[in-house]
Structure formats: C-alpha cells, structure tokens
Design a protein around this motif. Structure first.
Motif, PDB file in Angstrom:
ATOM      1  N   GLN A 197       0.898  -1.176  -0.022  1.00 55.40           N
ATOM      2  CA  GLN A 197      -0.092   0.013  -0.021  1.00 55.40           C
ATOM      3  C   GLN A 197       0.911   1.253   0.019  1.00 55.40           C
ATOM      4  O   GLN A 197       0.523   2.279  -0.571  1.00 55.40           O
ATOM      5  CB  GLN A 197      -0.860  -0.180   1.287  1.00 55.40           C
ATOM      6  N   SER A 198       1.891   1.350   0.763  1.00 59.82           N
ATOM      7  CA  SER A 198       2.701   2.534   0.681  1.00 59.82           C
ATOM      8  C   SER A 198       3.747   2.802  -0.551  1.00 59.82           C
ATOM      9  O   SER A 198       3.797   3.735  -0.928  1.00 59.82           O
ATOM     10  CB  SER A 198       3.858   2.399   2.015  1.00 59.82           C
ATOM     11  N   MET A 199       4.234   1.536  -1.251  1.00 60.05           N
ATOM     12  CA  MET A 199       5.161   1.452  -2.188  1.00 60.05           C
ATOM     13  C   MET A 199       4.255   1.593  -3.653  1.00 60.05           C
ATOM     14  O   MET A 199       5.057   1.451  -4.657  1.00 60.05           O
ATOM     15  CB  MET A 199       6.180   0.515  -2.317  1.00 60.05           C
ATOM     16  N   MET A 200       2.906   1.298  -3.575  1.00 55.39           N
ATOM     17  CA  MET A 200       2.434   1.047  -5.017  1.00 55.39           C
ATOM     18  C   MET A 200       2.553   2.249  -6.091  1.00 55.39           C
ATOM     19  O   MET A 200       2.513   1.936  -7.229  1.00 55.39           O
ATOM     20  CB  MET A 200       0.963   0.836  -4.808  1.00 55.39           C
ATOM     21  N   LEU A 201       2.823   3.413  -5.757  1.00 54.34           N
ATOM     22  CA  LEU A 201       2.973   4.510  -6.531  1.00 54.34           C
ATOM     23  C   LEU A 201       4.572   4.413  -6.882  1.00 54.34           C
ATOM     24  O   LEU A 201       5.186   4.718  -7.909  1.00 54.34           O
ATOM     25  CB  LEU A 201       2.595   5.728  -6.090  1.00 54.34           C
ATOM     26  N   VAL A 202       5.392   4.430  -5.972  1.00 56.09           N
ATOM     27  CA  VAL A 202       6.763   4.838  -6.194  1.00 56.09           C
ATOM     28  C   VAL A 202       7.516   3.769  -6.794  1.00 56.09           C
ATOM     29  O   VAL A 202       8.569   3.852  -7.587  1.00 56.09           O
ATOM     30  CB  VAL A 202       7.594   5.128  -4.716  1.00 56.09           C
ATOM     31  N   VAL A 203       7.078   2.382  -6.783  1.00 56.72           N
ATOM     32  CA  VAL A 203       7.824   1.342  -7.522  1.00 56.72           C
ATOM     33  C   VAL A 203       7.596   1.386  -8.945  1.00 56.72           C
ATOM     34  O   VAL A 203       8.767   1.254  -9.706  1.00 56.72           O
ATOM     35  CB  VAL A 203       7.249  -0.031  -6.838  1.00 56.72           C
ATOM     36  N   PRO A 204       6.381   1.591  -9.479  1.00 62.19           N
ATOM     37  CA  PRO A 204       6.269   1.775 -10.895  1.00 62.19           C
ATOM     38  C   PRO A 204       6.904   2.899 -11.421  1.00 62.19           C
ATOM     39  O   PRO A 204       7.463   3.118 -12.492  1.00 62.19           O
ATOM     40  CB  PRO A 204       4.762   2.151 -11.315  1.00 62.19           C
ATOM     41  N   VAL A 205       6.801   4.085 -10.608  1.00 57.00           N
ATOM     42  CA  VAL A 205       7.700   5.396 -10.997  1.00 57.00           C
ATOM     43  C   VAL A 205       9.090   5.135 -11.124  1.00 57.00           C
ATOM     44  O   VAL A 205       9.998   5.542 -12.093  1.00 57.00           O
ATOM     45  CB  VAL A 205       7.285   6.464  -9.837  1.00 57.00           C
ATOM     46  N   LEU A 206       9.762   4.347 -10.296  1.00 57.31           N
ATOM     47  CA  LEU A 206      11.151   4.372 -10.444  1.00 57.31           C
ATOM     48  C   LEU A 206      11.466   3.235 -11.622  1.00 57.31           C
ATOM     49  O   LEU A 206      12.451   3.138 -11.958  1.00 57.31           O
ATOM     50  CB  LEU A 206      11.559   3.412  -8.999  1.00 57.31           C
ATOM     51  N   ALA A 207      10.791   2.139 -11.715  1.00 59.92           N
ATOM     52  CA  ALA A 207      10.822   1.132 -12.806  1.00 59.92           C
ATOM     53  C   ALA A 207      10.784   2.115 -14.074  1.00 59.92           C
ATOM     54  O   ALA A 207      11.882   1.729 -14.952  1.00 59.92           O
ATOM     55  CB  ALA A 207       9.718   0.260 -12.732  1.00 59.92           C
ATOM     56  N   PHE A 208       9.652   2.751 -14.173  1.00 59.25           N
ATOM     57  CA  PHE A 208       9.879   3.411 -15.680  1.00 59.25           C
ATOM     58  C   PHE A 208      11.079   4.509 -15.706  1.00 59.25           C
ATOM     59  O   PHE A 208      11.337   4.826 -16.750  1.00 59.25           O
ATOM     60  CB  PHE A 208       8.420   4.170 -15.827  1.00 59.25           C
ATOM     61  N   GLY A 209      11.212   5.036 -14.519  1.00 60.30           N
ATOM     62  CA  GLY A 209      12.597   5.945 -14.468  1.00 60.30           C
ATOM     63  C   GLY A 209      13.852   5.355 -15.164  1.00 60.30           C
ATOM     64  O   GLY A 209      14.649   5.996 -15.632  1.00 60.30           O
ATOM     65  N   MET A 210      13.779   3.914 -14.681  1.00 62.79           N
ATOM     66  CA  MET A 210      15.008   3.172 -15.158  1.00 62.79           C
ATOM     67  C   MET A 210      14.965   3.076 -16.573  1.00 62.79           C
ATOM     68  O   MET A 210      16.204   2.777 -17.149  1.00 62.79           O
ATOM     69  CB  MET A 210      15.411   1.863 -14.239  1.00 62.79           C
ATOM     70  N   ALA A 211      13.859   3.127 -17.071  1.00 59.02           N
ATOM     71  CA  ALA A 211      13.847   2.919 -18.709  1.00 59.02           C
ATOM     72  C   ALA A 211      13.586   4.269 -19.322  1.00 59.02           C
ATOM     73  O   ALA A 211      14.355   4.531 -20.310  1.00 59.02           O
ATOM     74  CB  ALA A 211      12.384   2.014 -18.950  1.00 59.02           C
ATOM     75  N   TRP A 212      12.872   5.210 -19.026  1.00 57.65           N
ATOM     76  CA  TRP A 212      12.860   6.569 -19.477  1.00 57.65           C
ATOM     77  C   TRP A 212      13.255   7.775 -19.073  1.00 57.65           C
ATOM     78  O   TRP A 212      12.668   9.001 -19.087  1.00 57.65           O
ATOM     79  CB  TRP A 212      11.140   6.408 -19.894  1.00 57.65           C
ATOM     80  N   GLY A 213      14.003   7.583 -17.719  1.00 54.72           N
ATOM     81  CA  GLY A 213      14.362   8.846 -17.079  1.00 54.72           C
ATOM     82  C   GLY A 213      13.251   9.472 -16.106  1.00 54.72           C
ATOM     83  O   GLY A 213      12.483   8.716 -15.755  1.00 54.72           O
ATOM     84  N   ARG A 214      13.215  10.756 -16.214  1.00 53.74           N
ATOM     85  CA  ARG A 214      12.127  11.554 -15.453  1.00 53.74           C
ATOM     86  C   ARG A 214      10.879  11.671 -16.096  1.00 53.74           C
ATOM     87  O   ARG A 214      10.315  12.786 -16.172  1.00 53.74           O
ATOM     88  CB  ARG A 214      12.920  12.918 -14.924  1.00 53.74           C
TER      89      ARG A 214
END
Length: 349
Positions: A94-111
C-alpha cells in the motif's frame, strides 16, 4: 483547488480492493499513465504530442488530487513501505504502490514521471506560462533585474508572512515549509543573477532529498510543497509554501523541480541507468536555440542534454526545426562515439 482536493475526493472506498482495504486502483492508474506517456514519447512524427501530454497530465491531476490517492510523498512511502516488508507485506504494498512503478519507468525512460504524469510539475508548468516572457533566452538586462527583484521580494515576503502567521505550537516543524520557501527564494536569486550558478545549484536537490530522508527516518513528519493538494493538511505555513512555489515558477520555470523536489532528486539519480534519453545530434543542430527557449528546466546547454535535469517532456524535440533532438537508447551513445585507438595501433597506421 488546494482546499477542495481532499474534501471532494471522488472515491472514498477502494475501487479495486486487495486484502479488504487496500485499493489497487492508484497502482493501475499510475502504470497506465506512465505506459501511455512512454508510447507518446516515441511518436514519429510528433503529431500533437504536447496536446497528448497535457491530457495525460490532466488525468494524473484529477486522479491523484481529486480522485484516488490521498498523498504523493513517494520518498516517504518508499522508506515506510520498505520498513514493512516481511512484517506486513500488504501495508508495504500500500505504501509503495506508486513509487515502485515510477522508479521502474525511471530506469527505462528517465524522469518521464516528472514530465508526463506529476500533478506538481503540471501545476507549475501552467502557472509558469505567466512568466515565459521574462524567462526567454537573451532577455535584456532590465528583464533580468526585474526577475532579480521579484526573487528578492519573494524572500522578504516569505519572512514577513511567516512572522505574521507563525504558529505558537510546534514552531520548528511548522517552520520547515517556510524555511523551504526561503531557501528556494535564495536559490532563485543566485540563479537569475548568473546562469552558471543555476547549473551548479541544481545539486542542492540531493541535499533536499537527504534532508527529507533523514527526517522520515527520525519519524519527523516532513512536509513538501504540495502536500496540501493531496491531503487535508491546511495549515497556514503549508498554504504559504504552496503559494510561494507557484510564485517561484513565474520567476524561474519549474523552480521547485530544479532545486528542492525530493522525488525529482531521487529520479535524477535513477536517470544514470535509464535506457532511453533525449539526445542532441550536433551535426544536425543549427544552433537556433529553439530547444533552450522551451525547456522548462534549462537542461540543454552547449549541445549537451543534462539527463538529471531533463523531464523527458519532449518539448525540445517538437520545437527543433532541424530534427536534431530525439529520444534514443542510451547504448547508442556508446555505439556512435569513436572507439579509442591504442597507441601501438596508431603508430603502425
């Protein structure tokens, strides 16, 4: 809008319940918006790309400010969620449901999150349009003085306003938002005075990230600029910080994103391993400066794109008349650069 965001949350019950109380909907919306943004970044030709980006940003604003999730302090969520792993995995998710996909996409597409989804960046962009005539490349010395005076006025206004609304209880905690705004005003003042200072001062965001992380570890409730948009936290100091950050965006576009946003700082670190980045081909560049005119964070300088500052908004790509900019694989940089020649081989040649 700030005061109504929490009161009129559209959905109060889980739309996609998991384990009874956890709502999977924010995770699904975030992944969907990031996926759509990644597809639009690669559009060729870039037909209406900026209109499409505005649509994605608008959906993100409606979803996370008025609709689904009460908070978007993802750095804090990452730390708290990590602490719950193996103790209560449902709470951790519940706490990390937003930040995990943001970081995962960040590793692919930057900011990409910053430029395509983030409601905070979207609001700053809209307000910052008021200051575009002041922030254009090659502005006269008089315009620079106007911006300098505005930045100093923001600092003095913050001091005066906080002296008037200073709370009697918890003066230290309640003073953090005002301190954020004072620091931001000082950073803008130096940045307006000299562009090279602005480039160096971008590293302050990592100090902001460290400060936010340290406060969270010490169980101090750290408040960022837009908490009032996502929660029912309507303290005067929070409203002062929100108003100040929006005013700062007029003086220097996306000022909060440049210097103090902890999520932006975290994604700046992630861009070091991102697979796709905005790249400029020097052989095609006509040095018309069209890209620098539209970049919200001044991430393009002397034919080089600062990946840590680039928001992947693709405005520079769409503005370039010669097609010198595009989103490319990071590995292509290594392929396109000449391989070093060993001294012995050079001598034989």
């Amino acid at each position: 809008m700030a005061l109504l965001g929490f009161i009129f949350k559209i959905f109060h019950e889980p739309l996609v319940p998991v384990a009874g109380t956890v709502d999977l909907a924010p995770f699904l919306v975030m992944v969907s918006l990031l996926s759509v943004g990644a597809v639009f970044m690669r559009l060729r030709p870039a037909w209406r790309r900026q209109w499409l980006r505005r649509i994605v940003q608008s959906v993100g604003l409606l979803a996370f400010v008025f609709g689904l999730h009460p908070c978007a302090c993802m750095v804090r969520d990452l730390l708290r969620g990590g602490a719950w792993i193996n103790y209560n995995n449902v709470w951790a998710f519940q706490s990390m449901m937003l930040v995990v996909p943001v970081l995962a996409f960040g590793m692919a597409w930057g900011r990409a999150f910053c430029g395509w989804v983030c409601p905070i960046g979207f609001v700053q962009e809209l307000v910052g349009k008021l200051g575009e005539p002041l922030c254009r490349e090659g502005s006269s010395r008089g315009v620079l003085w106007v911006r300098f005076v505005m930045a100093c006025s923001l600092l003095l206004g913050t001091l005066a306003a906080y002296a008037f609304i200073r709370p009697h209880n918890e003066p230290l905690l309640q003073g953090i938002p005002a301190a954020y705004l004072m620091v931001l005003s000082i950073l803008i003042t130096f940045s307006v005075a000299d562009r090279q200072w602005e480039v160096g001062l971008r590293r302050v965001r990592y100090a902001s990230l460290a400060f936010f992380v340290g406060g969270t570890i010490l169980s101090i409730h750290m408040q960022a600029a837009f908490c009032v948009l996502f929660t029912n936290d309507r303290q005067y100091t929070m409203l002062l910080l929100l108003a100040g950050v929006l005013a700062a965006a007029v003086i220097l576009s996306s000022a909060w994103c440049r210097f103090l946003c902890p999520e932006g700082a975290l994604l700046s670190l992630v861009t070091r391993v991102s697979g796709w980045r905005v790249r400029l081909e020097p052989s095609r560049c006509t040095k018309c400066n069209a890209c620098r005119q539209v970049c919200p964070t001044d991430a393009i300088e002397a034919g080089h794109v600062d990946d840590s500052a680039c928001l992947a908004c693709c405005r520079c790509i769409d503005a370039c008349p010669s097609g010198a900019l595009d989103v490319e694989e990071a590995a292509s940089d290594q392929r396109s650069s000449p391989e070093p020649v060993e001294p012995a081989k050079a001598a034989r040649a």
